[in-house]
Scaffold this motif. Sequence first.
Motif, PDB file in Angstrom:
ATOM      1  N   LEU A  96       0.828  -1.202   0.000  1.00 43.43           N
ATOM      2  CA  LEU A  96       0.000   0.000   0.000  1.00 43.43           C
ATOM      3  C   LEU A  96       0.865   1.256   0.000  1.00 43.43           C
ATOM      4  O   LEU A  96       0.596   2.214  -0.741  1.00 43.43           O
ATOM      5  CB  LEU A  96      -0.930  -0.020   1.208  1.00 43.43           C
ATOM      6  CG  LEU A  96      -1.924   1.133   1.342  1.00 43.43           C
ATOM      7  CD1 LEU A  96      -2.838   1.196   0.132  1.00 43.43           C
ATOM      8  CD2 LEU A  96      -2.741   0.983   2.623  1.00 43.43           C
ATOM      9  N   LYS A  97       1.902   1.267   0.800  1.00 41.75           N
ATOM     10  CA  LYS A  97       2.794   2.435   0.831  1.00 41.75           C
ATOM     11  C   LYS A  97       3.460   2.640  -0.538  1.00 41.75           C
ATOM     12  O   LYS A  97       3.556   3.767  -1.023  1.00 41.75           O
ATOM     13  CB  LYS A  97       3.832   2.253   1.921  1.00 41.75           C
ATOM     14  CG  LYS A  97       3.258   2.358   3.330  1.00 41.75           C
ATOM     15  CD  LYS A  97       4.292   2.042   4.397  1.00 41.75           C
ATOM     16  CE  LYS A  97       5.407   3.055   4.408  1.00 41.75           C
ATOM     17  NZ  LYS A  97       6.384   2.792   5.502  1.00 41.75           N
ATOM     18  N   ALA A  98       3.882   1.532  -1.148  1.00 39.77           N
ATOM     19  CA  ALA A  98       4.484   1.643  -2.482  1.00 39.77           C
ATOM     20  C   ALA A  98       3.470   2.172  -3.485  1.00 39.77           C
ATOM     21  O   ALA A  98       3.811   2.956  -4.390  1.00 39.77           O
ATOM     22  CB  ALA A  98       5.020   0.286  -2.927  1.00 39.77           C
ATOM     23  N   ASP A  99       2.194   1.774  -3.338  1.00 36.01           N
ATOM     24  CA  ASP A  99       1.157   2.239  -4.251  1.00 36.01           C
ATOM     25  C   ASP A  99       0.906   3.733  -4.078  1.00 36.01           C
ATOM     26  O   ASP A  99       0.761   4.473  -5.062  1.00 36.01           O
ATOM     27  CB  ASP A  99      -0.133   1.447  -4.020  1.00 36.01           C
ATOM     28  CG  ASP A  99      -1.061   1.458  -5.219  1.00 36.01           C
ATOM     29  OD1 ASP A  99      -0.574   1.194  -6.341  1.00 36.01           O
ATOM     30  OD2 ASP A  99      -2.261   1.728  -5.046  1.00 36.01           O
ATOM     31  N   VAL A 100       0.845   4.200  -2.831  1.00 38.72           N
ATOM     32  CA  VAL A 100       0.665   5.632  -2.584  1.00 38.72           C
ATOM     33  C   VAL A 100       1.793   6.423  -3.231  1.00 38.72           C
ATOM     34  O   VAL A 100       1.551   7.437  -3.922  1.00 38.72           O
ATOM     35  CB  VAL A 100       0.620   5.917  -1.063  1.00 38.72           C
ATOM     36  CG1 VAL A 100       0.623   7.427  -0.792  1.00 38.72           C
ATOM     37  CG2 VAL A 100      -0.608   5.278  -0.430  1.00 38.72           C
ATOM     38  N   GLU A 101       3.010   5.980  -3.038  1.00 38.07           N
ATOM     39  CA  GLU A 101       4.154   6.691  -3.610  1.00 38.07           C
ATOM     40  C   GLU A 101       4.128   6.660  -5.136  1.00 38.07           C
ATOM     41  O   GLU A 101       4.421   7.665  -5.798  1.00 38.07           O
ATOM     42  CB  GLU A 101       5.447   6.083  -3.071  1.00 38.07           C
ATOM     43  CG  GLU A 101       5.645   6.356  -1.580  1.00 38.07           C
ATOM     44  CD  GLU A 101       6.787   5.561  -0.977  1.00 38.07           C
ATOM     45  OE1 GLU A 101       7.226   4.572  -1.612  1.00 38.07           O
ATOM     46  OE2 GLU A 101       7.250   5.929   0.123  1.00 38.07           O
ATOM     47  N   ALA A 102       3.743   5.500  -5.702  1.00 38.54           N
ATOM     48  CA  ALA A 102       3.685   5.386  -7.164  1.00 38.54           C
ATOM     49  C   ALA A 102       2.607   6.290  -7.739  1.00 38.54           C
ATOM     50  O   ALA A 102       2.817   6.961  -8.764  1.00 38.54           O
ATOM     51  CB  ALA A 102       3.424   3.933  -7.562  1.00 38.54           C
ATOM     52  N   LEU A 103       1.440   6.348  -7.095  1.00 38.64           N
ATOM     53  CA  LEU A 103       0.356   7.183  -7.606  1.00 38.64           C
ATOM     54  C   LEU A 103       0.713   8.669  -7.500  1.00 38.64           C
ATOM     55  O   LEU A 103       0.413   9.458  -8.410  1.00 38.64           O
ATOM     56  CB  LEU A 103      -0.947   6.887  -6.861  1.00 38.64           C
ATOM     57  CG  LEU A 103      -1.855   5.820  -7.496  1.00 38.64           C
ATOM     58  CD1 LEU A 103      -1.119   4.521  -7.746  1.00 38.64           C
ATOM     59  CD2 LEU A 103      -3.088   5.574  -6.628  1.00 38.64           C
ATOM     60  N   ALA A 104       1.369   9.060  -6.417  1.00 42.91           N
ATOM     61  CA  ALA A 104       1.794  10.456  -6.293  1.00 42.91           C
ATOM     62  C   ALA A 104       2.815  10.802  -7.384  1.00 42.91           C
ATOM     63  O   ALA A 104       2.770  11.890  -7.968  1.00 42.91           O
ATOM     64  CB  ALA A 104       2.383  10.705  -4.911  1.00 42.91           C
ATOM     65  N   ALA A 105       3.720   9.860  -7.688  1.00 42.92           N
ATOM     66  CA  ALA A 105       4.710  10.098  -8.742  1.00 42.92           C
ATOM     67  C   ALA A 105       4.046  10.194 -10.106  1.00 42.92           C
ATOM     68  O   ALA A 105       4.418  11.037 -10.939  1.00 42.92           O
ATOM     69  CB  ALA A 105       5.755   8.980  -8.729  1.00 42.92           C
ATOM     70  N   ILE A 106       3.051   9.337 -10.357  1.00 41.59           N
ATOM     71  CA  ILE A 106       2.299   9.400 -11.616  1.00 41.59           C
ATOM     72  C   ILE A 106       1.649  10.773 -11.762  1.00 41.59           C
ATOM     73  O   ILE A 106       1.693  11.401 -12.833  1.00 41.59           O
ATOM     74  CB  ILE A 106       1.245   8.281 -11.657  1.00 41.59           C
ATOM     75  CG1 ILE A 106       1.912   6.917 -11.895  1.00 41.59           C
ATOM     76  CG2 ILE A 106       0.190   8.556 -12.730  1.00 41.59           C
ATOM     77  CD1 ILE A 106       0.976   5.738 -11.722  1.00 41.59           C
ATOM     78  N   ALA A 107       1.043  11.256 -10.686  1.00 44.35           N
ATOM     79  CA  ALA A 107       0.362  12.555 -10.742  1.00 44.35           C
ATOM     80  C   ALA A 107       1.353  13.687 -11.008  1.00 44.35           C
ATOM     81  O   ALA A 107       1.096  14.563 -11.843  1.00 44.35           O
ATOM     82  CB  ALA A 107      -0.393  12.793  -9.442  1.00 44.35           C
ATOM     83  N   ARG A 108       2.477  13.678 -10.312  1.00 45.38           N
ATOM     84  CA  ARG A 108       3.458  14.749 -10.516  1.00 45.38           C
ATOM     85  C   ARG A 108       3.992  14.749 -11.947  1.00 45.38           C
ATOM     86  O   ARG A 108       4.166  15.810 -12.557  1.00 45.38           O
ATOM     87  CB  ARG A 108       4.604  14.598  -9.514  1.00 45.38           C
ATOM     88  CG  ARG A 108       4.241  15.007  -8.083  1.00 45.38           C
ATOM     89  CD  ARG A 108       5.470  15.091  -7.208  1.00 45.38           C
ATOM     90  NE  ARG A 108       6.058  13.766  -7.000  1.00 45.38           N
ATOM     91  CZ  ARG A 108       5.836  13.010  -5.933  1.00 45.38           C
ATOM     92  NH1 ARG A 108       5.041  13.456  -4.965  1.00 45.38           N
ATOM     93  NH2 ARG A 108       6.407  11.833  -5.810  1.00 45.38           N
ATOM     94  N   ALA A 109       4.223  13.546 -12.506  1.00 45.55           N
ATOM     95  CA  ALA A 109       4.781  13.448 -13.855  1.00 45.55           C
ATOM     96  C   ALA A 109       3.804  13.948 -14.912  1.00 45.55           C
ATOM     97  O   ALA A 109       4.221  14.453 -15.960  1.00 45.55           O
ATOM     98  CB  ALA A 109       5.182  12.007 -14.145  1.00 45.55           C
ATOM     99  N   ALA A 110       2.508  13.810 -14.658  1.00 46.70           N
ATOM    100  CA  ALA A 110       1.499  14.200 -15.647  1.00 46.70           C
ATOM    101  C   ALA A 110       0.971  15.608 -15.435  1.00 46.70           C
ATOM    102  O   ALA A 110       0.183  16.102 -16.256  1.00 46.70           O
ATOM    103  CB  ALA A 110       0.338  13.212 -15.612  1.00 46.70           C
ATOM    104  N   ALA A 111       1.387  16.265 -14.372  1.00 40.06           N
ATOM    105  CA  ALA A 111       0.754  17.522 -13.958  1.00 40.06           C
ATOM    106  C   ALA A 111       0.813  18.606 -15.012  1.00 40.06           C
ATOM    107  O   ALA A 111      -0.142  19.380 -15.171  1.00 40.06           O
ATOM    108  CB  ALA A 111       1.385  18.015 -12.661  1.00 40.06           C
TER     109      ALA A 111
END
Length: 444
Positions: free
Chosen positions: A372-387
Amino acid sequence: ADQPTGVVPRGARSASRERANAAGSGGTPCAMSVASGRATTACVGAAPGLLGDRAAGAAPAAIAGRVAIAAVAAMATPPRPPNLPATRRSRLFVVAIVPKSLAREDNARPKDNDSRGEFNEQRPAARDAVIEDIREVGDGVFAVDTHYVRPRLDASHLVVADGVAAFVDTGPASAVPRLLAALAARELEPAAVDAIVLTHVHLDHAGGAGALAAALPRARVIVHPRGVAHLVDPSQLEAATRAVYGDAAFDRLYGGLVAVPAERIEVAEDGARFTLGRRSYELVHTPGHALHHLCVFDADSREVFTGDAFGVSYREFDTAAGAFVLAATTPSQFDPTQMLASIDRLLARRPSAAYLTHYSRVEEIERLGADLKADVEALAAIARAAADGPSPRETIAARIFEHWSRRLDAHGYPADPQPRDELLRLDAELNAAGLWSWLTRRRR
């Protein structure tokens, strides 16, 4: 940043369908429609930038995609309820997931649905069907499928100890007949219920709180301080949501929002405890999904009721590798730093099992916590990359789906794309909306 508590500004209780087509200023309700990769927002005077880009003037009839998300912003301070301490002030968004078949401009009220919480009488056939959705998932713990949106998406947990009972989360008010049937199936009277504990007040978790409290004469309603005002006076929230979706869709999903009398509410400070029979439960504040989120820890069994703080785990994704967990980053108070800290806080208690509202008991908590922690970090990274790219919300949703699909491959889930799409696309769109809201707040 903290904002005044409330649902919509005073005077907005009779929000009309015409206002649902207007986009202006002030913190009044919005409804965002996610339709096959394109997100638009129908607003009732929504503050610019609240949920990112929007299509101004979108009528309720346009809210007919795969889902519609009602994100109702609370921006005014209602009168403080009597006999309650002053509550903390926060901006609150109540997220309502509406399937395409229900999100239509149809104001006919269902004839067989009482939207005001009078749920004591049920047809025998309906009661028999409800009992089939009650599963014993722990020692004195029963998962009751609320049938919110679809089966096995949303559970209320009935906890029984020494002949005394409590519900953790209620689902929407339309689920209350199922919760009362669960009591009857365990041969418990309504007076045996001592507490209704709400992990947070999003409608899929607490929409039935008032109706259930009305049917359970002795039950106190336990909630985070930030959630109190929204239970005492839900009328503005209901009026605003009906104005966006229409009466038929609202009644079919929620069955109506009923106020909880102020004297029935118990404010749950961090670390507070309550007892049920000989069992003692600790209430732990766990922001990240929502500022007003809390979890319920049973020190005796080392089990924890997590609401959305420990993510989502649909039983359809169970494989030989075990359960599969997804982060819940839905609008609009998601914060990855807070969520990771809350997960760590839960893991520090070394729970043997967790009861998720979506969907019930999971074990292997250390493994799932790491996932779950890895998923939170991955989703935040996805959002930052697409912002800063084109169509960021749509891009975020598509990349979340791809990320989860790769995880499912590694988990040994069958490659057939149809069930993945049916079970994950909605969550990807909801999470993308929450991530975009987080990014928008960061830039202010």
